[in-house]
Design a protein around this motif. Sequence first.
Motif, PDB file in Angstrom:
ATOM      1  N   GLY A 224      12.308  -2.397  -2.783  1.00  0.00           N
ATOM      2  CA  GLY A 224      10.880  -2.224  -2.569  1.00  0.00           C
ATOM      3  C   GLY A 224      10.407  -2.916  -1.298  1.00  0.00           C
ATOM      4  N   ASP A 225       9.379  -3.724  -1.419  1.00  0.00           N
ATOM      5  CA  ASP A 225       8.746  -4.373  -0.273  1.00  0.00           C
ATOM      6  C   ASP A 225       9.641  -5.488   0.273  1.00  0.00           C
ATOM      7  N   LEU A 226      10.173  -5.293   1.468  1.00  0.00           N
ATOM      8  CA  LEU A 226      11.080  -6.277   2.055  1.00  0.00           C
ATOM      9  C   LEU A 226      10.352  -7.458   2.675  1.00  0.00           C
ATOM     10  N   SER A 227       9.028  -7.356   2.810  1.00  0.00           N
ATOM     11  CA  SER A 227       8.260  -8.439   3.445  1.00  0.00           C
ATOM     12  C   SER A 227       7.839  -9.526   2.462  1.00  0.00           C
ATOM     13  N   VAL A 228       7.993  -9.263   1.155  1.00  0.00           N
ATOM     14  CA  VAL A 228       7.648 -10.273   0.150  1.00  0.00           C
ATOM     15  C   VAL A 228       8.455 -11.539   0.404  1.00  0.00           C
ATOM     16  N   ILE A 264      12.532 -10.959   1.448  1.00  0.00           N
ATOM     17  CA  ILE A 264      13.606 -10.138   0.882  1.00  0.00           C
ATOM     18  C   ILE A 264      14.483  -9.602   2.010  1.00  0.00           C
ATOM     19  N   GLU A 265      13.874  -9.291   3.147  1.00  0.00           N
ATOM     20  CA  GLU A 265      14.659  -8.849   4.306  1.00  0.00           C
ATOM     21  C   GLU A 265      15.645  -9.927   4.749  1.00  0.00           C
ATOM     22  N   GLU A 266      15.206 -11.179   4.768  1.00  0.00           N
ATOM     23  CA  GLU A 266      16.104 -12.283   5.134  1.00  0.00           C
ATOM     24  C   GLU A 266      17.245 -12.401   4.132  1.00  0.00           C
ATOM     25  N   ASP A 286      12.422   2.184  -0.951  1.00  0.00           N
ATOM     26  CA  ASP A 286      12.023   3.257  -1.862  1.00  0.00           C
ATOM     27  C   ASP A 286      10.572   3.028  -2.285  1.00  0.00           C
ATOM     28  N   PRO A 287       9.662   3.929  -1.905  1.00  0.00           N
ATOM     29  CA  PRO A 287       8.253   3.752  -2.294  1.00  0.00           C
ATOM     30  C   PRO A 287       8.061   3.617  -3.798  1.00  0.00           C
ATOM     31  N   GLY A 288       8.988   4.195  -4.571  1.00  0.00           N
ATOM     32  CA  GLY A 288       8.874   4.099  -6.026  1.00  0.00           C
ATOM     33  C   GLY A 288       9.096   2.702  -6.564  1.00  0.00           C
ATOM     34  N   LEU A 289       9.649   1.820  -5.727  1.00  0.00           N
ATOM     35  CA  LEU A 289       9.894   0.442  -6.149  1.00  0.00           C
ATOM     36  C   LEU A 289       8.827  -0.525  -5.638  1.00  0.00           C
ATOM     37  N   LEU A 290       7.864  -0.011  -4.886  1.00  0.00           N
ATOM     38  CA  LEU A 290       6.772  -0.861  -4.412  1.00  0.00           C
ATOM     39  C   LEU A 290       5.825  -1.150  -5.567  1.00  0.00           C
ATOM     40  N   ARG A 291       5.457  -2.392  -5.747  1.00  0.00           N
ATOM     41  CA  ARG A 291       4.607  -2.795  -6.859  1.00  0.00           C
ATOM     42  C   ARG A 291       3.150  -2.878  -6.417  1.00  0.00           C
ATOM     43  N   LYS A 292       2.273  -2.293  -7.231  1.00  0.00           N
ATOM     44  CA  LYS A 292       0.842  -2.374  -6.936  1.00  0.00           C
ATOM     45  C   LYS A 292       0.344  -3.808  -7.048  1.00  0.00           C
ATOM     46  N   VAL A 293       0.876  -4.515  -8.033  1.00  0.00           N
ATOM     47  CA  VAL A 293       0.441  -5.888  -8.290  1.00  0.00           C
ATOM     48  C   VAL A 293       1.649  -6.802  -8.156  1.00  0.00           C
ATOM     49  N   SER A 295       2.845 -10.922  -6.363  1.00  0.00           N
ATOM     50  CA  SER A 295       2.560 -12.081  -5.534  1.00  0.00           C
ATOM     51  C   SER A 295       3.414 -11.947  -4.274  1.00  0.00           C
ATOM     52  N   HIS A 296       2.773 -11.872  -3.132  1.00  0.00           N
ATOM     53  CA  HIS A 296       3.500 -11.572  -1.909  1.00  0.00           C
ATOM     54  C   HIS A 296       4.065 -12.807  -1.226  1.00  0.00           C
ATOM     55  N   TYR A 297       3.582 -13.980  -1.610  1.00  0.00           N
ATOM     56  CA  TYR A 297       4.025 -15.168  -0.887  1.00  0.00           C
ATOM     57  C   TYR A 297       4.011 -16.361  -1.830  1.00  0.00           C
ATOM     58  N   THR A 298       5.146 -17.011  -2.017  1.00  0.00           N
ATOM     59  CA  THR A 298       5.199 -18.256  -2.790  1.00  0.00           C
ATOM     60  C   THR A 298       5.999 -19.291  -2.020  1.00  0.00           C
ATOM     61  N   ARG A 299       5.482 -20.498  -1.992  1.00  0.00           N
ATOM     62  CA  ARG A 299       6.188 -21.620  -1.370  1.00  0.00           C
ATOM     63  C   ARG A 299       5.717 -22.897  -2.045  1.00  0.00           C
TER      64      ARG A 299
END
Length: 351
Positions: A224-228, A264-266, A286-293, A295-299
């Motif tokens: 899905g979203d590799l930028s998470v 996720i890309e890293e 795969d757009p089908g694996l992108l989540r609508k909801v 958390s995009h960033y945790t540290r």
Amino acid sequence: MGMPLRRKVLVTGASGQDGYYLIDLLQKQGCIVHAQSRRQTHPNSHLSGTYWHVGDPTDGDFLDSLIAGVMPDEIYNLAAISRPVLSWGLPRETAEVNAFLPQQICELLLKHKPGCRFFQASSSEIFGDSADRVQNEQTPCVPKSPYGAAKLYAHRIIGAYRTQYGLHASTGILFNHESPQRPLSFVSQKIAYAAAAISLGLSHTPETDERGRPILRDGKIALGDLSVRRDFGFAGDYVEAMRLIVQHHAADDYVIGTGEDHSIEEFCNEAFNLVGRKWTDHVNVDPGLLRKVDSHYTRANAAKIRSVLNWQPKVGFRELVSIMVKAQIDSIQSNVPLSGEPDNGRRSVEC
């Protein structure tokens, strides 16, 4: 003087990744370990000294008889619907396991053994998409899934019982922690498995993802979203943090994380680099694996546990990815699935 009594410890939800490492640690420290799982005992032989109790922890009679029978000195509650995405399809079960079970344990400790020390596994998912760059114990909580909301209820209720009744009840707000014991339903293990398979010349794999499709198909993995971005740590380090929290004289809540974040890309880049491949040749979004909801960033800001309990992680990000990829290579070569992958990794209910 007689020999000091060995502490009796009960681990609920013990069949998952954290149970594997925690039980191992407790046994090495000489504890008498009782472990609860819903379906079966852990297949790892080195955990065979554990007393296993099979049953549903949300069954009130089972849980009451378990705690009354063991009369533990310590309880570690790891039971959970363990993936936020699953909680949308199992909202009621998520509430029962992730929210109300910890409260019921507190009630049973008051009934049977109020001196027992209790650890509740909380989650960075309680924060949701925090406005803060890093998250600590004071960060506002705005969970975005039934999983996060249920974990937040448990987190708050533990603090309430601690204040109201004086229970030695603590929570660890666990950021992402991975290991070779992770089920394949988790993206970290999925990537490690794909990189391992590619290194061994495979283009299709028998293991499937959460949609029942081969994890590796035509030499490519769908993500899905590799930028998470996530704060990725090693599960073996995190159970040591749990142990320190329980052993401390004062109960409290602690953020447990590395203080670093990686996308996720890293993770893909690191995993495929290890096997001499370019991740861009083997990863499809795969757009089908992108989540609508999500958390995009945790540290994590783990300053509190570092200063109060002198805990710090030993395994860094690069070493963590290496450990996972190498374990998957060994697993594929031996044709023996890693033991932390129940039900082909698709459901991920650790209870």
